[in-house]
Design a protein around this motif. Structure first.
Motif, PDB file in Angstrom:
ATOM      1  N   ILE A 156       0.835  -1.204   0.000  1.00  0.00           N
ATOM      2  CA  ILE A 156       0.000   0.000   0.000  1.00  0.00           C
ATOM      3  C   ILE A 156       0.874   1.260   0.000  1.00  0.00           C
ATOM      4  O   ILE A 156       0.376   2.369  -0.204  1.00  0.00           O
ATOM      5  CB  ILE A 156      -0.953  -0.013   1.215  1.00  0.00           C
ATOM      6  CG1 ILE A 156      -1.862  -1.239   1.164  1.00  0.00           C
ATOM      7  CG2 ILE A 156      -1.838   1.218   1.277  1.00  0.00           C
ATOM      8  CD1 ILE A 156      -2.782  -1.358   2.369  1.00  0.00           C
ATOM      9  N   LEU A 157       2.165   1.098   0.209  1.00  0.00           N
ATOM     10  CA  LEU A 157       3.064   2.252   0.294  1.00  0.00           C
ATOM     11  C   LEU A 157       2.968   3.180  -0.922  1.00  0.00           C
ATOM     12  O   LEU A 157       2.874   4.407  -0.745  1.00  0.00           O
ATOM     13  CB  LEU A 157       4.502   1.770   0.491  1.00  0.00           C
ATOM     14  CG  LEU A 157       5.587   2.846   0.512  1.00  0.00           C
ATOM     15  CD1 LEU A 157       5.363   3.809   1.671  1.00  0.00           C
ATOM     16  CD2 LEU A 157       6.973   2.220   0.594  1.00  0.00           C
ATOM     17  N   PRO A 158       2.989   2.690  -2.180  1.00  0.00           N
ATOM     18  CA  PRO A 158       2.849   3.616  -3.310  1.00  0.00           C
ATOM     19  C   PRO A 158       1.549   4.413  -3.282  1.00  0.00           C
ATOM     20  O   PRO A 158       1.536   5.612  -3.627  1.00  0.00           O
ATOM     21  CB  PRO A 158       2.919   2.691  -4.535  1.00  0.00           C
ATOM     22  CG  PRO A 158       3.696   1.515  -4.068  1.00  0.00           C
ATOM     23  CD  PRO A 158       3.287   1.316  -2.648  1.00  0.00           C
ATOM     24  N   MET A 189       0.750   4.991  -9.310  1.00  0.00           N
ATOM     25  CA  MET A 189       0.954   4.346  -8.018  1.00  0.00           C
ATOM     26  C   MET A 189       0.102   3.087  -7.866  1.00  0.00           C
ATOM     27  O   MET A 189       0.511   2.120  -7.214  1.00  0.00           O
ATOM     28  CB  MET A 189       0.647   5.332  -6.888  1.00  0.00           C
ATOM     29  CG  MET A 189       1.608   6.501  -6.838  1.00  0.00           C
ATOM     30  SD  MET A 189       3.343   5.963  -6.701  1.00  0.00           S
ATOM     31  CE  MET A 189       4.185   7.551  -6.686  1.00  0.00           C
ATOM     32  N   PHE A 190      -1.075   3.090  -8.476  1.00  0.00           N
ATOM     33  CA  PHE A 190      -1.907   1.882  -8.473  1.00  0.00           C
ATOM     34  C   PHE A 190      -1.202   0.738  -9.204  1.00  0.00           C
ATOM     35  O   PHE A 190      -1.146  -0.400  -8.703  1.00  0.00           O
ATOM     36  CB  PHE A 190      -3.255   2.187  -9.127  1.00  0.00           C
ATOM     37  CG  PHE A 190      -4.032   0.971  -9.530  1.00  0.00           C
ATOM     38  CD1 PHE A 190      -4.635   0.161  -8.577  1.00  0.00           C
ATOM     39  CD2 PHE A 190      -4.153   0.625 -10.869  1.00  0.00           C
ATOM     40  CE1 PHE A 190      -5.358  -0.963  -8.952  1.00  0.00           C
ATOM     41  CE2 PHE A 190      -4.865  -0.489 -11.253  1.00  0.00           C
ATOM     42  CZ  PHE A 190      -5.463  -1.294 -10.294  1.00  0.00           C
ATOM     43  N   VAL A 223      -9.990  -0.150  -5.271  1.00  0.00           N
ATOM     44  CA  VAL A 223     -10.894   0.506  -4.328  1.00  0.00           C
ATOM     45  C   VAL A 223     -10.146   1.573  -3.539  1.00  0.00           C
ATOM     46  O   VAL A 223     -10.641   2.701  -3.348  1.00  0.00           O
ATOM     47  CB  VAL A 223     -11.525  -0.535  -3.381  1.00  0.00           C
ATOM     48  CG1 VAL A 223     -12.298   0.150  -2.257  1.00  0.00           C
ATOM     49  CG2 VAL A 223     -12.446  -1.467  -4.165  1.00  0.00           C
ATOM     50  N   ILE A 224      -8.941   1.257  -3.084  1.00  0.00           N
ATOM     51  CA  ILE A 224      -8.154   2.246  -2.341  1.00  0.00           C
ATOM     52  C   ILE A 224      -7.794   3.421  -3.251  1.00  0.00           C
ATOM     53  O   ILE A 224      -7.847   4.594  -2.828  1.00  0.00           O
ATOM     54  CB  ILE A 224      -6.895   1.594  -1.757  1.00  0.00           C
ATOM     55  CG1 ILE A 224      -7.282   0.472  -0.787  1.00  0.00           C
ATOM     56  CG2 ILE A 224      -6.041   2.632  -1.036  1.00  0.00           C
ATOM     57  CD1 ILE A 224      -6.104  -0.293  -0.207  1.00  0.00           C
ATOM     58  N   LEU A 229      -8.574   9.110  -5.213  1.00  0.00           N
ATOM     59  CA  LEU A 229      -8.868  10.025  -6.328  1.00  0.00           C
ATOM     60  C   LEU A 229     -10.091  10.882  -6.052  1.00  0.00           C
ATOM     61  O   LEU A 229     -10.137  12.072  -6.444  1.00  0.00           O
ATOM     62  CB  LEU A 229      -9.061   9.206  -7.610  1.00  0.00           C
ATOM     63  CG  LEU A 229      -9.271   9.998  -8.889  1.00  0.00           C
ATOM     64  CD1 LEU A 229      -8.064  10.868  -9.196  1.00  0.00           C
ATOM     65  CD2 LEU A 229      -9.565   9.063 -10.064  1.00  0.00           C
ATOM     66  N   THR A 230     -11.085  10.322  -5.406  1.00  0.00           N
ATOM     67  CA  THR A 230     -12.328  11.053  -5.152  1.00  0.00           C
ATOM     68  C   THR A 230     -12.289  11.848  -3.855  1.00  0.00           C
ATOM     69  O   THR A 230     -13.295  12.461  -3.481  1.00  0.00           O
ATOM     70  CB  THR A 230     -13.515  10.080  -5.103  1.00  0.00           C
ATOM     71  OG1 THR A 230     -13.271   9.098  -4.101  1.00  0.00           O
ATOM     72  CG2 THR A 230     -13.704   9.399  -6.449  1.00  0.00           C
TER      73      THR A 230
END
Length: 233
Positions: A156-158, A189-190, A223-224, A229-230
């Motif tokens: 999840i770091l990126p 990053m995703f 989802v993360i 983004l939103t």
């Protein structure tokens, strides 16, 4: 006249010792004696070096922080390595999850607006990681439960870096260019998170089921990424 042999029961005779004669038996030096009753010096030194009972609290904290930092470097430079799988821990995932939840909170005077969002992010991250791990085990993966949680959490770091960049970009005036920059950062990053996680988890799955194992990972990070983004402060 020869003396009559006295019977064992005669009161005048003294009984012979039970183990009499054993002292006359000599043990040959040629008979090998196996085993050691002493601990080798090297084994004692190695055991003393690996023990952390006499280690100070400061050294323990610094050692754990260095271990977390090395795992972060493995995620930033993804390659096939067993470091995350061999020396797994949940400190890094916990730090990243808390950082995500704190940065995704909206600044508000009402405490009820911030609390549920923190819990929502926390539940999404850990419930999603547990679900992916169970799916991996059901597909026949040879990775342990906590090893999978460790890899998914560290990767999840990126996305955490993407959220930090997006928050800095949102300090400027919002507009289409602002959104396009944030969209580009989140997409990069995703992809980084997905590539890093599959680099560690792909080999643990059967060859004919890798796609079924990677697909939930894709949804998890998607989802993360969508939450990042939103997000609007």
């Amino acid at each position: 006249m020869a003396e009559a042999a006295q019977s064992p029961g005669d009161p005048g005779t003294s009984p012979k010792p039970l183990f009499a004669g054993l002292s006359e038996i000599a043990i040959s030096r040629d008979i090998p004696i196996e085993g050691e009753i002493t601990i080798p010096v090297r084994s004692r030194i190695r055991e003393f070096d690996t023990s952390t009972l006499n280690e100070s609290v400061r050294n323990t904290i610094m050692r754990d922080l260095k271990s977390v930092g090395k795992k972060f470097m493995h995620v930033l430079y993804p390659r096939k390595s067993s470091a995350l799988l061999r020396d797994w821990d949940l400190w890094g995932p916990l730090i990243l999850c808390v950082a995500l939840a704190l940065m995704l909170q909206k600044g508000s005077d009402n405490e009820k607006d911030g609390g549920p969002q923190f819990a929502e992010v926390f539940v999404i991250v850990w419930f999603g990681a547990v679900t992916i791990t169970l799916n991996s085990k059901l597909l026949g993966g040879n990775i342990s439960f906590f090893q999978s949680l460790c890899v998914l959490g560290y990767c999840i770091l990126p996305l955490t870096v993407a959220l930090l960049i997006c928050r800095l970009i949102l300090l400027a005036e919002q507009g289409p260019i602002n959104f396009m920059i944030r969209l580009f950062v989140v997409i990069v990053m995703f992809a980084w998170s997905v590539i890093a996680s599959t680099a560690f988890l792909a080999d643990s799955q059967p060859p004919n089921r890798k796609a079924l194992a990677v697909y939930p990972v894709f949804l998890f990070y998607f989802v993360i990424s969508w939450m990042i983004l939103t997000f609007t402060p």
